[in-house]
Design an enzyme around this catalytic site. Structure first.
Site, mmCIF file in Angstrom:
data_model
loop_
_atom_site.group_PDB
_atom_site.id
_atom_site.type_symbol
_atom_site.label_atom_id
_atom_site.label_comp_id
_atom_site.label_asym_id
_atom_site.label_seq_id
_atom_site.Cartn_x
_atom_site.Cartn_y
_atom_site.Cartn_z
ATOM 1 N N TYR A 145 -11.116 -12.087 59.016
ATOM 2 C CA TYR A 145 -10.546 -11.958 59.952
ATOM 3 C C TYR A 145 -10.864 -12.866 61.472
ATOM 4 C CZ TYR A 145 -6.970 -9.012 58.379
ATOM 5 O OH TYR A 145 -5.818 -8.487 57.443
ATOM 6 N N GLY A 262 -1.202 -8.601 51.957
ATOM 7 C CA GLY A 262 -2.291 -9.378 51.619
ATOM 8 C C GLY A 262 -3.568 -8.599 51.516
ATOM 9 N N ASP A 263 -3.832 -7.840 52.379
ATOM 10 C CA ASP A 263 -4.939 -6.765 52.147
ATOM 11 C C ASP A 263 -4.898 -6.106 50.968
ATOM 12 O OD1 ASP A 263 -6.411 -7.282 54.748
ATOM 13 O OD2 ASP A 263 -4.458 -6.564 55.590
ATOM 14 N N CYS A 264 -3.688 -5.513 50.508
ATOM 15 C CA CYS A 264 -3.445 -4.707 49.385
ATOM 16 C C CYS A 264 -3.780 -5.582 48.427
ATOM 17 C CB CYS A 264 -2.061 -3.935 49.527
ATOM 18 S SG CYS A 264 -1.935 -2.873 48.036
ATOM 19 N N ALA A 267 -7.664 -6.119 47.727
ATOM 20 C CA ALA A 267 -8.126 -5.219 47.281
ATOM 21 C C ALA A 267 -7.893 -4.725 45.848
ATOM 22 C CB ALA A 267 -7.725 -3.925 48.211
#
Length: 464
Positions: A145, A262-264, A267
């Protein structure tokens, strides 16, 4: 498949949502007044990626991230400790806090506070613990980030020295560092890929531009693959050649909040690679999970459990106080009557489970010429309908045994059935459920379709 936890390494933030309602405009400025505000706090940045990963898999998740000693940092550490194992790294400055003011599901403004960045000095104990944690990982997800963690020289050396069987997924940031060489998968979004590739602007379809950008980035980053996320269109995977692999996303009706998708995605991809999946399989699973996350409509809500665990999905709906709807049948040669019934059934509740007769069960009911389609194919066709949440196959002539466990709140059949034709009804009622009949599209019947096809073959025509 490699054992060990998923290690998420990156910059954790504190996300705060102030959710209310707008009923008037301020008299002193043309701005909406948000009232009835409810505050919700959650881990953001790499912290969100880690907590989502913990909800997607039984694999342990470790988050290595700089955590501050201020009040927002304490809140962040507490939220993280509830879901993942935390390996705190040193932070210079104050914890980053991002506050969104929202109404009717729409963000009105975002306020960013804090200047925290990864500290240069790691410290001997933390350095050694981080090194051991990374080397024991089943996979590593770098959630950059732009706050210095992914750019830290010692951290990058540790990542570059990992064994080749530890897959590294790198979710980049426009203000962050480039991925270390030999990352298994890099997951920029479309705008990030365009900026990273920094090639002359090309016209044409955005998909073609993304493919060209990804093909440039694979050799530049020395990555095994680059997956460009395309928002509602899904994702594109390139391994550096001219023909990318594209995974489309299911359409989500209405306005949705894609924050955190996007994080999902990253991951879910990292977990799939840790479980031994190939790049294409990892991207396919990542698109599916990201779409489920977006469809939930709430960034704090974890994606639904994997589709191969319908019982988990049933439990989740029940825990939320939702309504489980069930229906059953052979569904051999799916036709408009079936589809209409299933759509009506799904509209009655929060989860639709189809109890499907196995091949042996169909033969016992319909005769040796049936089913036309084997149970695996019938189950796949049903599961592909957006109104069907889960499919369970049973071997007996009726789903009575299955219903003893499922215990649906509503059991739905077409109005071509009568109460006397539903021997399973007493089981549903015994467990507190309700049996209902729904309108059925007249003139549609699998048996008629089969007979029509046979008669055409018999008459010398083409089979349907």
């Amino acid at each position: 498949m490699r054992g060990g936890p998923l290690v998420v390494l990156g910059d954790a933030l504190l996300d705060v949502d102030l959710e209310g309602a707008v009923e008037r405009v301020s008299p002193d400025a043309p701005v909406p007044v948000v009232g009835g505000v409810r505050e919700h706090r959650r881990a953001g940045g790499a912290g969100l990626a880690a907590t989502l990963a913990a909800g997607l898999s039984a694999r342990d998740v470790v988050l290595a991230a700089p955590i501050g000693g201020d009040a927002p940092g304490a809140d962040l550490a507490r939220l993280l400790a509830e879901r993942v194992e935390l390996l705190p790294l040193p932070l210079d400055g104050t914890t980053v806090r991002k506050t969104r003011v929202r109404a009717a599901g729409q963000s009105l403004v975002r306020v960013d506070q804090g200047d925290g960045r990864m500290a240069e000095a790691l410290g001997g104990d933390r350095r050694e613990r981080l090194r051991r944690t990374l080397r024991s990982a089943g996979a590593v997800l770098v959630a950059d980030y732009g706050r210095g963690t992914a750019a830290h020289e010692e951290v990058r050396r540790m990542l570059a020295a990992l064994p080749r069987d530890v897959p590294v997924v790198w979710d980049p940031h426009p203000r962050g560092a480039p991925p270390v060489h030999a990352a298994r998968l890099v997951t920029p979004n479309q705008a990030e890929a365009r900026a990273f590739a920094d090639t002359p602007e090309a016209g044409g379809d955005p998909l073609a531009r993304a493919a060209a950008d990804a093909a440039v980035l694979v050799p530049r980053w020395k990555a095994a693959g680059v997956a460009v996320t395309l928002g509602e269109r899904g994702a594109l995977l390139s391994v550096g050649d001219d023909v990318p692999y594209v995974v489309t996303a299911p359409r989500t009706p209405g306005r949705v909040d894609a924050c955190g998708a996007g994080d999902c995605f990253s991951a879910a991809a990292a977990l799939a690679l840790a479980d031994g999946g190939l790049l294409g399989e990892a991207v396919t699973e990542a698109v599916r999970q990201a779409a489920a996350f977006v469809a939930s409509g709430d960034p704090a809500v974890e994606p639904e459990p994997p589709a191969d665990d319908p019982w988990h999905a049933v439990r989740r709906v029940r825990e939320r106080g939702g309504t489980v709807v069930g229906t059953g049948g052979c569904f051999d040669l799916l036709h408009p009557g079936h589809v209409g019934l299933l759509r009506q059934a799904r509209a009655l509740g929060d989860l639709l489970v189809v109890c499907l007769n196995s091949d042996a069960s169909v033969r016992s009911l319909k005769g040796p010429g049936r089913p036309v389609m084997p149970e695996q194919d019938r189950a796949r066709v049903l599961a592909a309908l957006d109104c069907v949440d889960a499919v369970l196959v049973f071997e007996e002539p009726t789903p009575a045994g299955l219903l003893e466990r499922l215990r649906p709140d509503l059991w739905v059949k077409g109005a071509d059935y009568a109460s006397a034709d539903l021997p399973e009804a007493h089981i549903v009622r015994r467990h507190g459920g309700q049996v209902v009949l729904l309108p059925y599209l007249e003139g549609r019947s699998t048996s008629r379709l089969v007979e029509r096809a046979r008669s055409r073959v018999h008459d010398g025509g083409e089979a349907a």
